[in-house]
Motif scaffolding. Structure first.
Motif, PDB file in Angstrom:
ATOM      1  N   GLY A   1       0.633  -8.481   1.500  1.00 13.58           N
ATOM      2  CA  GLY A   1      -0.151  -7.759   0.504  1.00 13.58           C
ATOM      3  C   GLY A   1      -0.406  -6.318   0.892  1.00 13.58           C
ATOM      4  O   GLY A   1      -0.410  -5.940   2.065  1.00 13.58           O
ATOM      5  N   ILE A   2      -0.675  -5.506  -0.103  1.00 14.84           N
ATOM      6  CA  ILE A   2      -0.888  -4.083   0.125  1.00 14.84           C
ATOM      7  C   ILE A   2      -2.255  -3.817   0.762  1.00 14.84           C
ATOM      8  O   ILE A   2      -2.420  -2.876   1.532  1.00 14.84           O
ATOM      9  CB  ILE A   2      -0.701  -3.289  -1.193  1.00 14.84           C
ATOM     10  CG1 ILE A   2      -0.538  -1.796  -0.897  1.00 14.84           C
ATOM     11  CG2 ILE A   2      -1.840  -3.556  -2.169  1.00 14.84           C
ATOM     12  CD1 ILE A   2      -0.094  -1.002  -2.117  1.00 14.84           C
TER      13      ILE A   2
ATOM     14  N   GLN B   1      -6.026  -5.278 -11.868  1.00 10.88           N
ATOM     15  CA  GLN B   1      -5.128  -4.644 -12.832  1.00 10.88           C
ATOM     16  C   GLN B   1      -3.845  -5.444 -13.029  1.00 10.88           C
ATOM     17  O   GLN B   1      -3.124  -5.732 -12.088  1.00 10.88           O
ATOM     18  CB  GLN B   1      -4.766  -3.239 -12.355  1.00 10.88           C
ATOM     19  CG  GLN B   1      -3.933  -2.457 -13.358  1.00 10.88           C
ATOM     20  CD  GLN B   1      -3.600  -1.081 -12.845  1.00 10.88           C
ATOM     21  OE1 GLN B   1      -2.655  -0.907 -12.110  1.00 10.88           O
ATOM     22  NE2 GLN B   1      -4.397  -0.090 -13.227  1.00 10.88           N
ATOM     23  N   GLY B   2      -3.580  -5.814 -14.264  1.00 12.00           N
ATOM     24  CA  GLY B   2      -2.351  -6.490 -14.614  1.00 12.00           C
ATOM     25  C   GLY B   2      -2.232  -7.896 -14.081  1.00 12.00           C
ATOM     26  O   GLY B   2      -1.171  -8.513 -14.201  1.00 12.00           O
TER      27      GLY B   2
ATOM     28  N   GLU C   1      -3.428   4.472 -11.580  1.00 10.47           N
ATOM     29  CA  GLU C   1      -2.139   3.939 -11.146  1.00 10.47           C
ATOM     30  C   GLU C   1      -2.422   2.905 -10.075  1.00 10.47           C
ATOM     31  O   GLU C   1      -3.151   3.177  -9.116  1.00 10.47           O
ATOM     32  CB  GLU C   1      -1.222   5.033 -10.598  1.00 10.47           C
ATOM     33  CG  GLU C   1       0.135   4.472 -10.210  1.00 10.47           C
ATOM     34  CD  GLU C   1       1.109   5.540  -9.735  1.00 10.47           C
ATOM     35  OE1 GLU C   1       1.999   5.202  -8.933  1.00 10.47           O
ATOM     36  OE2 GLU C   1       0.975   6.702 -10.160  1.00 10.47           O
ATOM     37  N   TYR C   2      -1.821   1.751 -10.164  1.00  7.99           N
ATOM     38  CA  TYR C   2      -2.139   0.591  -9.333  1.00  7.99           C
ATOM     39  C   TYR C   2      -2.225   0.938  -7.849  1.00  7.99           C
ATOM     40  O   TYR C   2      -1.233   1.275  -7.207  1.00  7.99           O
ATOM     41  CB  TYR C   2      -1.079  -0.489  -9.559  1.00  7.99           C
ATOM     42  CG  TYR C   2      -1.242  -1.716  -8.691  1.00  7.99           C
ATOM     43  CD1 TYR C   2      -2.222  -2.662  -8.973  1.00  7.99           C
ATOM     44  CD2 TYR C   2      -0.422  -1.922  -7.589  1.00  7.99           C
ATOM     45  CE1 TYR C   2      -2.373  -3.788  -8.189  1.00  7.99           C
ATOM     46  CE2 TYR C   2      -0.559  -3.055  -6.795  1.00  7.99           C
ATOM     47  CZ  TYR C   2      -1.542  -3.976  -7.094  1.00  7.99           C
ATOM     48  OH  TYR C   2      -1.688  -5.094  -6.307  1.00  7.99           O
TER      49      TYR C   2
ATOM     50  N   MET D   1      -3.575   3.538  -1.685  1.00  7.44           N
ATOM     51  CA  MET D   1      -2.995   2.699  -0.632  1.00  7.44           C
ATOM     52  C   MET D   1      -1.496   2.954  -0.509  1.00  7.44           C
ATOM     53  O   MET D   1      -0.960   3.068   0.606  1.00  7.44           O
ATOM     54  CB  MET D   1      -3.260   1.231  -0.928  1.00  7.44           C
ATOM     55  CG  MET D   1      -4.722   0.847  -0.924  1.00  7.44           C
ATOM     56  SD  MET D   1      -4.913  -0.953  -1.088  1.00  7.44           S
ATOM     57  CE  MET D   1      -6.660  -1.062  -1.429  1.00  7.44           C
ATOM     58  N   LYS D   2      -0.804   3.035  -1.651  1.00  7.60           N
ATOM     59  CA  LYS D   2       0.634   3.287  -1.623  1.00  7.60           C
ATOM     60  C   LYS D   2       0.932   4.635  -0.958  1.00  7.60           C
ATOM     61  O   LYS D   2       1.857   4.743  -0.141  1.00  7.60           O
ATOM     62  CB  LYS D   2       1.199   3.264  -3.046  1.00  7.60           C
ATOM     63  CG  LYS D   2       1.193   1.880  -3.685  1.00  7.60           C
ATOM     64  CD  LYS D   2       1.964   1.850  -4.991  1.00  7.60           C
ATOM     65  CE  LYS D   2       1.249   2.579  -6.095  1.00  7.60           C
ATOM     66  NZ  LYS D   2       1.928   2.441  -7.399  1.00  7.60           N
TER      67      LYS D   2
END
Length: 426
Positions: free
Chosen positions: A204-205, A309-310, A382-383, A387-388
């Motif tokens: 996981g992120i 989200q989503g 933005e998801y 972190m990204k």
């Protein structure tokens, strides 16, 4: 991790064993003019953790990795000073402070630590403890101390009032993640103690950004992973990067789950989720057996930074489904819509407490959350963009796939070709 208990006297408590398990290094009881105090201690911050702690004007019970001396030296019998000081506390904590005039108690801003209580003004009764069933032994019922509140009982008339702790700044003007990255690394530095800590690793992120920061700050990250239902290729890359240990949950159901259910909190909503058995496995057979005192986990990532989200369930599990408005006041706080973060923290606190281990949650650090809240609406929507961006900056393997819960079950054949630094541990 500590187990703390305050009541007017010691009568009515039939068994304190579950409280003692939370702090295996020491246990003390004291009865005096202010009441009955009990505390079990897990010593993770060194000398100065003797409890119950006498201050200038009262007695303090504290469950926190915060330096206790720093806390107790700043408490007196002035209620306004006590409240102001509590509002300056950071990190994860639960506290009870008793003077001749007041009992003040509470937990941190996101309920990382548990505290439960019974109060009745008519019968002039008050009991507060880390574990609900301890309170129920005496009163038959217990209520949870909720996040971001300070509870104040007047010992003269036994009235109770509740004050809000922190008021978050909800302006959204910062167009970069510089301060977010700085606060993340500070939160990780305050959560991970080399030699005493283990971090949970997955594909996981959320836990990725934590382990990436641990490795950057300390040069290595001691971490454990259960490969069940993970994105295999990403987890393999991370295991290799950290020389991590794999610990599959071959046992399946754990007898400790039943004991925690019956002895701590008999609630299906808390325990009837797929993650319970793997987490018990990692704590019991990984963290505890390796004599580590602290486990670092990624709780809070979904609940705070993208509000599901989503994800399946959409708005039925969240206020925003990860679409944050220009006026955050319309939706903040969202992380405990349907008690999502609360249930997660209860689960981790009671599992780690049962095994006498401290749980730390860098992603719920109040200053990290505040820094992220101040970023622009575009950056939030933005998801998990922050972190990204951090993982890209540090060249750390990650995926944003959300299908890992539905991957094929763990198959040892997939994990055979591994270098000598890390191997399958059964």
């Amino acid at each position: 991790m500590c187990g703390i208990l305050y009541s007017q006297d010691s009568s009515g408590f039939s068994d304190l064993e579950i409280l003692k398990r939370r702090g295996p290094d020491d246990f003390k009881e004291e009865t005096n003019d202010l009441g009955y105090f009990a505390c079990s201690v897990l010593d993770i911050v060194g000398p100065g953790t003797d409890q119950p702690k006498k201050t200038k004007s009262g007695i303090l019970l504290l469950n926190s990795s915060t330096k206790q001396k720093l806390v107790s030296d700043n408490l007196d019998d002035n209620l306004e000073n006590t409240i102001d000081f509590v509002k300056e506390l950071r990190g994860s904590y639960a506290f009870i402070y008793v003077t001749e005039r007041h009992v003040v108690f509470g937990v941190d801003h996101f309920e990382n630590k548990n505290l439960w209580f019974h109060h009745d003004q008519d019968t002039r009764t008050l009991t507060i403890a880390s574990v609900p069933n301890i309170v129920k032994q005496k009163h038959g019922t217990a209520w949870k101390v909720l996040e971001n509140r300070i509870y104040i009982v007047d010992r003269q008339n036994f009235s109770i009032k509740i004050e809000k702790n922190r008021i978050f700044d909800l302006t959204q003007k910062t167009n970069n993640f510089d301060l977010v990255f700085e606060k993340l690394e500070l939160a990780v530095k305050n959560s991970y103690y080399p030699g005493r800590s283990t971090s949970l690793l997955s594909s996981g992120i959320d836990c990725g950004v934590i382990n990436c920061a641990i490795h950057k700050i300390f040069g290595e990250a001691d971490c454990l992973a259960d490969p069940q239902q993970e994105v295999k290729d990403v987890l393999k890359d991370r295991v290799k990067f950290h020389s991590a240990r794999l610990l599959p949950n071959l046992q399946g159901h754990h007898v400790e789950k039943e004991k925690i259910f019956n002895e701590v909190l008999p609630n299906n909503e808390v325990w009837d989720v797929p993650m319970t058995n793997p987490v018990i496995n990692l704590i019991k057979n990984g963290v505890k057996k390796r004599k580590k005192k602290i486990v670092v986990v990624g709780t809070g990532g979904d609940e705070i930074y993208n509000d599901r989200q989503g994800q399946m369930g959409g708005h039925s599990f969240s206020k925003t489904n990860g679409s944050f408005p220009a006026s955050l006041e319309l939706v903040w706080p969202w992380h405990n819509h349907n008690s999502q973060l609360r249930l997660m923290n209860i689960r981790f606190d009671f599992i780690t407490g049962y095994f006498g281990v401290e749980a730390n949650y860098p992603l719920t650090d109040v200053e990290l959350v505040q820094a992220w809240l101040n970023t622009t609406q575009r950056l939030k929507n933005e998801y998990k963009l922050w972190m990204k961006e951090y993982l890209l900056q540090e060249k750390y393997p990650f995926t944003t796939e959300k299908i890992h819960s539905f991957n094929p079950k763990y198959d040892p054949e997939h994990w055979k070709i591994i270098n000598d630094k890390y191997q399958l541990h059964s």
